[in-house]
Write a protein that holds these residues in place. Structure first.
Motif, mmCIF file in Angstrom:
data_model
loop_
_atom_site.group_PDB
_atom_site.id
_atom_site.type_symbol
_atom_site.label_atom_id
_atom_site.label_comp_id
_atom_site.label_asym_id
_atom_site.label_seq_id
_atom_site.Cartn_x
_atom_site.Cartn_y
_atom_site.Cartn_z
ATOM 1 N N PHE A 1 0.829 -1.191 0.000
ATOM 2 C CA PHE A 1 0.000 0.000 0.000
ATOM 3 C C PHE A 1 0.877 1.259 0.000
ATOM 4 O O PHE A 1 0.657 2.192 -0.787
ATOM 5 C CB PHE A 1 -0.919 -0.020 1.225
ATOM 6 C CG PHE A 1 -1.779 1.203 1.362
ATOM 7 C CD1 PHE A 1 -2.897 1.385 0.557
ATOM 8 C CD2 PHE A 1 -1.474 2.180 2.314
ATOM 9 C CE1 PHE A 1 -3.678 2.512 0.696
ATOM 10 C CE2 PHE A 1 -2.261 3.314 2.447
ATOM 11 C CZ PHE A 1 -3.369 3.485 1.644
ATOM 12 N N ASN A 2 1.890 1.260 0.906
ATOM 13 C CA ASN A 2 2.793 2.430 0.983
ATOM 14 C C ASN A 2 3.579 2.599 -0.312
ATOM 15 O O ASN A 2 3.816 3.728 -0.741
ATOM 16 C CB ASN A 2 3.744 2.275 2.183
ATOM 17 C CG ASN A 2 3.022 2.476 3.502
ATOM 18 O OD1 ASN A 2 1.995 3.140 3.560
ATOM 19 N ND2 ASN A 2 3.553 1.881 4.546
ATOM 20 N N GLU A 3 3.959 1.497 -0.936
ATOM 21 C CA GLU A 3 4.687 1.575 -2.209
ATOM 22 C C GLU A 3 3.810 2.181 -3.276
ATOM 23 O O GLU A 3 4.244 3.000 -4.089
ATOM 24 C CB GLU A 3 5.133 0.170 -2.601
ATOM 25 C CG GLU A 3 6.061 0.139 -3.800
ATOM 26 C CD GLU A 3 6.517 -1.283 -4.105
ATOM 27 O OE1 GLU A 3 6.278 -1.739 -5.237
ATOM 28 O OE2 GLU A 3 7.066 -1.938 -3.188
ATOM 29 N N GLY A 4 2.542 1.805 -3.283
ATOM 30 C CA GLY A 4 1.584 2.352 -4.268
ATOM 31 C C GLY A 4 1.379 3.850 -4.051
ATOM 32 O O GLY A 4 1.293 4.620 -5.011
ATOM 33 N N ILE A 5 1.326 4.276 -2.798
ATOM 34 C CA ILE A 5 1.161 5.701 -2.502
ATOM 35 C C ILE A 5 2.402 6.459 -2.959
ATOM 36 O O ILE A 5 2.282 7.535 -3.558
ATOM 37 C CB ILE A 5 0.908 5.913 -1.001
ATOM 38 C CG1 ILE A 5 -0.503 5.427 -0.633
ATOM 39 C CG2 ILE A 5 1.077 7.375 -0.608
ATOM 40 C CD1 ILE A 5 -0.828 5.515 0.827
ATOM 41 N N ASN A 6 3.589 5.924 -2.678
ATOM 42 C CA ASN A 6 4.827 6.605 -3.070
ATOM 43 C C ASN A 6 4.958 6.703 -4.581
ATOM 44 O O ASN A 6 5.471 7.696 -5.091
ATOM 45 C CB ASN A 6 6.038 5.869 -2.477
ATOM 46 C CG ASN A 6 6.150 6.052 -0.983
ATOM 47 O OD1 ASN A 6 5.612 7.007 -0.425
ATOM 48 N ND2 ASN A 6 6.824 5.126 -0.322
#
Length: 90
Positions: free
Chosen positions: A82-87
């Motif tokens: 999820f954090n990778e997708g946001i970044n």
């Protein structure tokens, strides 16, 4: 241990009522027709049952710990994804 009613040593276990009995209780009470055993035999049987239950609980604890670890790992992977997708979207 002594009988509260007769102040005599407890010597038997009434399986029907789950109580400890002295000789007087055995002779004069409703326990005459019940399933009885000596205290030491009853204690041994109860210890065996408890040991088996403790073993079952220990097995369940191990399985539960493994399941918790697996869930924590899945949550971390999903959180990282999820954090990778946001970044990437920034």
């Amino acid at each position: 241990m002594k009988c509260e009613r007769h102040n005599k040593p407890l010597e038997a276990y009434c399986e029907s009522d789950d109580v400890l009995l002295c000789v007087n209780c055995l002779i004069e009470s409703q326990h005459k027709t019940h399933s009885l055993s000596a205290i030491d035999c009853a204690a041994k049987q109860h210890r065996e049952v408890l040991a088996k239950e403790i073993g079952n609980i220990s097995e369940k604890e191990i399985l539960l710990s493994a399941t918790i670890s697996e869930i924590e790992t899945r949550i971390k992977i999903q959180n990282d994804s999820f954090n990778e997708g946001i970044n990437k979207s920034k």
